[in-house]
Motif scaffolding. Structure first.
Motif, PDB file in Angstrom:
ATOM      1  N   LEU A 152      10.643  44.457 -17.616  1.00 28.04           N
ATOM      2  CA  LEU A 152      12.046  44.770 -17.874  1.00 28.04           C
ATOM      3  C   LEU A 152      12.625  45.649 -16.770  1.00 28.04           C
ATOM      4  O   LEU A 152      13.790  45.488 -16.379  1.00 28.04           O
ATOM      5  CB  LEU A 152      12.193  45.458 -19.228  1.00 28.04           C
ATOM      6  N   MET A 153      11.806  46.573 -16.258  1.00 28.13           N
ATOM      7  CA  MET A 153      12.266  47.433 -15.169  1.00 28.13           C
ATOM      8  C   MET A 153      12.576  46.603 -13.925  1.00 28.13           C
ATOM      9  O   MET A 153      13.578  46.837 -13.237  1.00 28.13           O
ATOM     10  CB  MET A 153      11.229  48.511 -14.872  1.00 28.13           C
ATOM     11  N   PHE A 154      11.734  45.613 -13.618  1.00 26.70           N
ATOM     12  CA  PHE A 154      11.979  44.747 -12.467  1.00 26.70           C
ATOM     13  C   PHE A 154      13.258  43.936 -12.674  1.00 26.70           C
ATOM     14  O   PHE A 154      14.074  43.792 -11.764  1.00 26.70           O
ATOM     15  CB  PHE A 154      10.804  43.800 -12.225  1.00 26.70           C
ATOM     16  N   GLN A 155      13.451  43.428 -13.877  1.00 27.81           N
ATOM     17  CA  GLN A 155      14.660  42.653 -14.158  1.00 27.81           C
ATOM     18  C   GLN A 155      15.908  43.526 -14.028  1.00 27.81           C
ATOM     19  O   GLN A 155      16.927  43.104 -13.475  1.00 27.81           O
ATOM     20  CB  GLN A 155      14.586  42.042 -15.557  1.00 27.81           C
ATOM     21  N   LYS A 156      15.844  44.751 -14.551  1.00 23.63           N
ATOM     22  CA  LYS A 156      16.983  45.657 -14.453  1.00 23.63           C
ATOM     23  C   LYS A 156      17.253  46.007 -12.994  1.00 23.63           C
ATOM     24  O   LYS A 156      18.411  46.042 -12.562  1.00 23.63           O
ATOM     25  CB  LYS A 156      16.743  46.926 -15.262  1.00 23.63           C
ATOM     26  N   ALA A 157      16.213  46.273 -12.221  1.00 16.28           N
ATOM     27  CA  ALA A 157      16.388  46.602 -10.808  1.00 16.28           C
ATOM     28  C   ALA A 157      17.051  45.436 -10.078  1.00 16.28           C
ATOM     29  O   ALA A 157      17.954  45.646  -9.257  1.00 16.28           O
ATOM     30  CB  ALA A 157      15.049  46.942 -10.169  1.00 16.28           C
ATOM     31  N   ASP A 158      16.643  44.225 -10.383  1.00 16.13           N
ATOM     32  CA  ASP A 158      17.229  43.041  -9.763  1.00 16.13           C
ATOM     33  C   ASP A 158      18.713  42.944 -10.110  1.00 16.13           C
ATOM     34  O   ASP A 158      19.563  42.719  -9.245  1.00 16.13           O
ATOM     35  CB  ASP A 158      16.473  41.792 -10.221  1.00 16.13           C
ATOM     36  N   SER A 159      19.028  43.150 -11.365  1.00 18.80           N
ATOM     37  CA  SER A 159      20.420  43.115 -11.812  1.00 18.80           C
ATOM     38  C   SER A 159      21.229  44.231 -11.159  1.00 18.80           C
ATOM     39  O   SER A 159      22.372  44.012 -10.721  1.00 18.80           O
ATOM     40  CB  SER A 159      20.463  43.242 -13.331  1.00 18.80           C
TER      41      SER A 159
ATOM     42  N   ALA B 186       7.072  38.572  -8.623  1.00 22.01           N
ATOM     43  CA  ALA B 186       6.301  37.333  -8.593  1.00 22.01           C
ATOM     44  C   ALA B 186       4.799  37.612  -8.507  1.00 22.01           C
ATOM     45  O   ALA B 186       3.989  36.908  -9.116  1.00 22.01           O
ATOM     46  CB  ALA B 186       6.742  36.460  -7.414  1.00 22.01           C
ATOM     47  N   ARG B 187       4.420  38.638  -7.766  1.00 23.95           N
ATOM     48  CA  ARG B 187       3.006  39.007  -7.658  1.00 23.95           C
ATOM     49  C   ARG B 187       2.522  39.693  -8.931  1.00 23.95           C
ATOM     50  O   ARG B 187       1.360  39.583  -9.311  1.00 23.95           O
ATOM     51  CB  ARG B 187       2.789  39.925  -6.459  1.00 23.95           C
ATOM     52  N   PHE B 188       3.409  40.402  -9.594  1.00 20.79           N
ATOM     53  CA  PHE B 188       3.063  41.153 -10.795  1.00 20.79           C
ATOM     54  C   PHE B 188       2.864  40.241 -12.008  1.00 20.79           C
ATOM     55  O   PHE B 188       1.992  40.479 -12.834  1.00 20.79           O
ATOM     56  CB  PHE B 188       4.188  42.165 -11.063  1.00 20.79           C
ATOM     57  N   LYS B 189       3.652  39.186 -12.126  1.00 21.65           N
ATOM     58  CA  LYS B 189       3.634  38.321 -13.308  1.00 21.65           C
ATOM     59  C   LYS B 189       2.253  37.716 -13.577  1.00 21.65           C
ATOM     60  O   LYS B 189       1.767  37.790 -14.713  1.00 21.65           O
ATOM     61  CB  LYS B 189       4.703  37.234 -13.154  1.00 21.65           C
ATOM     62  N   PRO B 190       1.570  37.106 -12.605  1.00 18.32           N
ATOM     63  CA  PRO B 190       0.229  36.558 -12.893  1.00 18.32           C
ATOM     64  C   PRO B 190      -0.773  37.632 -13.312  1.00 18.32           C
ATOM     65  O   PRO B 190      -1.634  37.389 -14.167  1.00 18.32           O
ATOM     66  CB  PRO B 190      -0.200  35.908 -11.566  1.00 18.32           C
ATOM     67  N   ILE B 191      -0.637  38.820 -12.745  1.00 18.96           N
ATOM     68  CA  ILE B 191      -1.534  39.914 -13.127  1.00 18.96           C
ATOM     69  C   ILE B 191      -1.293  40.294 -14.580  1.00 18.96           C
ATOM     70  O   ILE B 191      -2.242  40.475 -15.361  1.00 18.96           O
ATOM     71  CB  ILE B 191      -1.339  41.134 -12.196  1.00 18.96           C
ATOM     72  N   ALA B 192      -0.050  40.384 -14.968  1.00 15.87           N
ATOM     73  CA  ALA B 192       0.285  40.716 -16.354  1.00 15.87           C
ATOM     74  C   ALA B 192      -0.241  39.651 -17.309  1.00 15.87           C
ATOM     75  O   ALA B 192      -0.777  39.968 -18.375  1.00 15.87           O
ATOM     76  CB  ALA B 192       1.797  40.865 -16.504  1.00 15.87           C
ATOM     77  N   ASP B 193      -0.099  38.392 -16.917  1.00 15.28           N
ATOM     78  CA  ASP B 193      -0.599  37.304 -17.764  1.00 15.28           C
ATOM     79  C   ASP B 193      -2.118  37.385 -17.919  1.00 15.28           C
ATOM     80  O   ASP B 193      -2.651  37.194 -19.012  1.00 15.28           O
ATOM     81  CB  ASP B 193      -0.198  35.948 -17.184  1.00 15.28           C
ATOM     82  N   LYS B 194      -2.809  37.675 -16.830  1.00 13.72           N
ATOM     83  CA  LYS B 194      -4.276  37.807 -16.888  1.00 13.72           C
ATOM     84  C   LYS B 194      -4.687  38.991 -17.751  1.00 13.72           C
ATOM     85  O   LYS B 194      -5.674  38.924 -18.479  1.00 13.72           O
ATOM     86  CB  LYS B 194      -4.868  37.948 -15.475  1.00 13.72           C
TER      87      LYS B 194
ATOM     88  N   ASP C 190       5.256  44.724 -20.499  1.00 11.06           N
ATOM     89  CA  ASP C 190       6.613  44.293 -20.828  1.00 11.06           C
ATOM     90  C   ASP C 190       7.644  45.278 -20.286  1.00 11.06           C
ATOM     91  O   ASP C 190       8.694  44.883 -19.789  1.00 11.06           O
ATOM     92  CB  ASP C 190       6.775  44.155 -22.344  1.00 11.06           C
ATOM     93  N   LYS C 191       7.339  46.562 -20.365  1.00  7.16           N
ATOM     94  CA  LYS C 191       8.250  47.595 -19.879  1.00  7.16           C
ATOM     95  C   LYS C 191       8.444  47.457 -18.366  1.00  7.16           C
ATOM     96  O   LYS C 191       9.567  47.537 -17.870  1.00  7.16           O
ATOM     97  CB  LYS C 191       7.706  48.973 -20.228  1.00  7.16           C
ATOM     98  N   LEU C 192       7.350  47.223 -17.636  1.00  6.34           N
ATOM     99  CA  LEU C 192       7.452  47.058 -16.187  1.00  6.34           C
ATOM    100  C   LEU C 192       8.264  45.817 -15.834  1.00  6.34           C
ATOM    101  O   LEU C 192       9.080  45.833 -14.908  1.00  6.34           O
ATOM    102  CB  LEU C 192       6.062  46.977 -15.552  1.00  6.34           C
TER     103      LEU C 192
END
Length: 121
Positions: free
Chosen positions: A10-17, A62-70, A6-8
């Motif tokens: 959020l970091m991606f979302q903040k970087a995008d913003s 996008a590549r990170f999200k499926p890994i996190a879900d798994k 979750d922290k990672l």
């Protein structure tokens, strides 16, 4: 582990913003304060590079999200299997009237850690 994921995210979302804001500020600064200057890098090129960086961040996310879900799914399965195993052991102990020796301090610590990780789900 889930907290780290979750922290990672959020970091991606903040970087995008942050990249969106930087791009906005650059465009504003270029329009208002910097007329065409010879010998300097083209501001449009800088903005294109910024867009490319933003695109790379989005691709990584996008590549990170499926890994996190798994990872979450795998953790959930491990915890479920662990709980079933513990239940089976307790049932076998009841059926056979067998009591195991008390847990060592190291085993108690391991059980505590497992339970704390399982409560994170």
């Amino acid at each position: 582990m889930e907290e780290e994921v979750d922290k990672l995210e959020l970091m991606f979302q903040k970087a995008d913003s942050d990249l969106d804001y930087i791009q906005y500020r650059l465009e504003y600064e270029i329009k208002t304060n910097h007329p065409d200057s010879a010998g300097e890098k083209n501001p449009v090129t800088l903005l294109q590079e910024l867009s490319a960086i933003k695109s790379r961040y989005q691709t990584l996310h996008a590549r990170f999200k499926p890994i996190a879900d798994k990872q979450k799914e795998t953790k959930s399965r491990i915890c479920a299997t662990f709980n079933k195993t513990m239940t089976m052991i307790q049932e076998l102990q009841k059926q056979t009237d067998l009591e195991l020796s008390p847990l060592t301090e190291e085993e108690k610590t391991a059980v505590h850690q497992l339970k704390s990780h399982m409560s994170d789900l």
